[in-house]
Write an enzyme that holds these catalytic residues in place. Structure first.
Site, PDB file in Angstrom:
ATOM      1  N   SER A 123       3.788  -1.106   6.260  1.00 58.57           N
ATOM      2  CA  SER A 123       4.245  -1.821   7.345  1.00 58.57           C
ATOM      3  C   SER A 123       5.568  -2.200   6.929  1.00 58.57           C
ATOM      4  O   SER A 123       6.026  -2.470   5.866  1.00 58.57           O
ATOM      5  CB  SER A 123       3.302  -2.993   7.473  1.00 58.57           C
ATOM      6  OG  SER A 123       4.185  -3.948   8.536  1.00 58.57           O
ATOM      7  N   TYR A 147      -1.143 -11.083   4.112  1.00 58.43           N
ATOM      8  CA  TYR A 147      -1.410  -9.725   4.746  1.00 58.43           C
ATOM      9  C   TYR A 147      -0.072  -8.579   4.430  1.00 58.43           C
ATOM     10  O   TYR A 147      -0.345  -7.607   3.718  1.00 58.43           O
ATOM     11  CB  TYR A 147      -1.229  -9.429   6.314  1.00 58.43           C
ATOM     12  CG  TYR A 147      -0.986  -8.090   6.750  1.00 58.43           C
ATOM     13  CD1 TYR A 147      -2.005  -7.111   6.802  1.00 58.43           C
ATOM     14  CD2 TYR A 147       0.278  -7.996   7.451  1.00 58.43           C
ATOM     15  CE1 TYR A 147      -1.976  -6.034   7.131  1.00 58.43           C
ATOM     16  CE2 TYR A 147       0.397  -6.665   7.905  1.00 58.43           C
ATOM     17  CZ  TYR A 147      -0.681  -5.664   7.828  1.00 58.43           C
ATOM     18  OH  TYR A 147      -0.296  -4.334   8.555  1.00 58.43           O
ATOM     19  N   LYS A 151       0.073  -5.400   1.407  1.00 62.18           N
ATOM     20  CA  LYS A 151       0.650  -3.963   1.698  1.00 62.18           C
ATOM     21  C   LYS A 151       1.792  -3.652   0.660  1.00 62.18           C
ATOM     22  O   LYS A 151       1.952  -2.592   0.069  1.00 62.18           O
ATOM     23  CB  LYS A 151       1.714  -3.840   3.044  1.00 62.18           C
ATOM     24  CG  LYS A 151       0.638  -3.953   4.297  1.00 62.18           C
ATOM     25  CD  LYS A 151      -0.400  -2.652   4.253  1.00 62.18           C
ATOM     26  CE  LYS A 151      -1.274  -2.487   5.293  1.00 62.18           C
ATOM     27  NZ  LYS A 151      -2.382  -1.531   5.265  1.00 62.18           N
TER      28      LYS A 151
END
Ligand code: NAD
Ligand code: UD1
Length: 335
Positions: A123, A147, A151
């Site tokens: 992302s 989050y 990644k």
């Protein structure tokens, strides 16, 4: 055959359609924590092809090993993961456990099965608050929430893996802001709860299911003061995976690509595009900034344009029209 983990989800289901349309066969492994069987049935309806669905968890070694034993898998696209930023702040252990355990379990099972071609859903969140825009792949990486950290750590694990074992070929795809839906209106984004992200929120307001949009700040250093993002039609994003898989065969080791349009759109511009799509005004109110938000984020997609031969083709207006078609035909999503 290609394994799509998380293939019942928003991006995975659209990618399944594009792959099937180009003659690939796919099997989906998904625990349905944020999706439904119906999405996979709709993919079958759009493409006229069967999609085997294994309902199971990527963190469950036995399940993952069985998928490799029972299907002739050549390559994997790993979409499976939890993705809500706010939830990751309040439930960090759940996010680290799910997202990292899923990746590690999958990579170990791939290694054991001799499957070493992998595309990983990363992302633009790994760029944090960028120093300059457009953002190119070598930009500094910094994350601001659990989050994003899953990644970044996921990328790092895969870099270390390709450094240690040159027979792995891995592509990290850093998505900007996926929006829109398949033009058939049969599949689209189906958030469980009140949406956190702009497009699904606007859709619900346009449909009269939420009273008004809260615009998170209009005092940013942007042309109209509202946040600017790179909204990418999900069908373009799905085709980016087809291009990445096609490219894997010629690739050595690990490559990273931004998938974005290269153009920024403000919140108020997005509202205007959606109003055109749905044909009526969208009520909104400007409120305070959202914690952790940045002013501007858009991609330099030049590397993907050149090396993958991929380019975003849809406009934000088309994404709004497709999102509205999906919302109107499925007011309760897949339920
Ligand atoms: P999504 O929630 O619609 O899809 C993810 C799928 O993974 C869901 O179907 C969910 O049920 C499944 N899943 C989650 N944990 C699992 C596990 N342990 N085992 C098996 N299945 C599991 O999300 P999406 O928008 O399609 O995102 C796909 C991927 O792309 C995610 O990794 C996400 O972090 C990443 N991504 C998404 C965006 C975005 O804005 N949508 C942006 C950048 C990156
Ligand atoms: C979000 C995620 C990010 C993820 C990205 C990709 C957060 C904090 N970040 O970022 O990790 O990589 O999606 O999809 O969730 N906005 C409003 N009102 C709303 C919702 C959003 O004004 O109700 C504004 C935001 O302030 C922002 C823009 O709309 O300027 C886009 O927001 P959103 O869709 O949540 O995406 P990102 O903030 O880019």
């Amino acid at each position: 055959m290609l394994l799509l983990t998380g293939g019942a989800g928003y991006i995975g289901s659209h990618t399944a359609v594009e792959l099937l349309d180009r003659g690939h066969r796919v099997v989906v492994l998904d625990n349905l924590v944020n999706s439904s069987v119906e999405a996979v049935r709709r993919v079958e309806k759009i493409t006229g092809q069967q999609v085997p669905l294994v309902v199971g968890d990527c963190t469950d070694r036995e399940v993952v090993e069985r998928v490799f034993a029972e299907h002739d898998i050549e390559a994997v696209v790993h979409f499976a993961g939890l993705k809500a930023v706010g939830e990751s702040v309040s439930q960090p252990l759940r996010y680290y456990r799910n997202n990292l355990d899923a990746l590690l379990t999958l990579a170990e099972a791939m290694d054991a099965a001799g499957v070493r071609d992998l595309v990983f859903s990363s992302s633009a969140t790994v760029y944090g608050d960028p120093e300059t825009v457009p953002i190119a792949e070598p930009s500094a990486l910094r994350v601001t929430n659990p989050y994003g950290a899953t990644k970044l750590f996921g990328e790092r694990i895969l870099e270390d893996l390709t450094a240690a074992s040159p027979d792995w070929r891995i592509t990290l795809l850093r998505y900007f802001n996926p929006v829109g839906a398949h033009p058939s209106g049969l599949i689209g984004e189906d958030p469980n709860d009140i949406p956190n992200n702009l497009f699904p929120y606007i859709s619900k307001v346009a449909a009269g299911r939420l009273p008004e949009l809260n615009v998170f700040g209009d005092d940013y250093d942007t042309p109209d003061g509202t946040g600017v993002r790179d909204y990418l039609h999900v069908v373009d994003l799905a085709r980016g995976h087809v291009a990445a898989l096609d490219h894997l065969g010629d690739q050595e080791g690990l490559e990273v690509f931004n998938l974005g349009t290269g153009t920024g759109t403000s919140v108020l511009e997005a509202v205007r595009h959606f109003e055109e799509a749905c044909g009526h005004p969208i009520p909104y109110r400007v409120g305070p900034r959202r914690d952790g938000d940045i002013a501007t984020c858009f991609a330099d997609p030049g590397k993907a344009n050149r090396q993958l031969g991929w380019r975003a083709e849809h406009t934000v207006a088309q994404a709004c029209a497709d999102a509205w078609r999906w919302q109107s035909a499925n007011p309760d999503g897949y339920a």
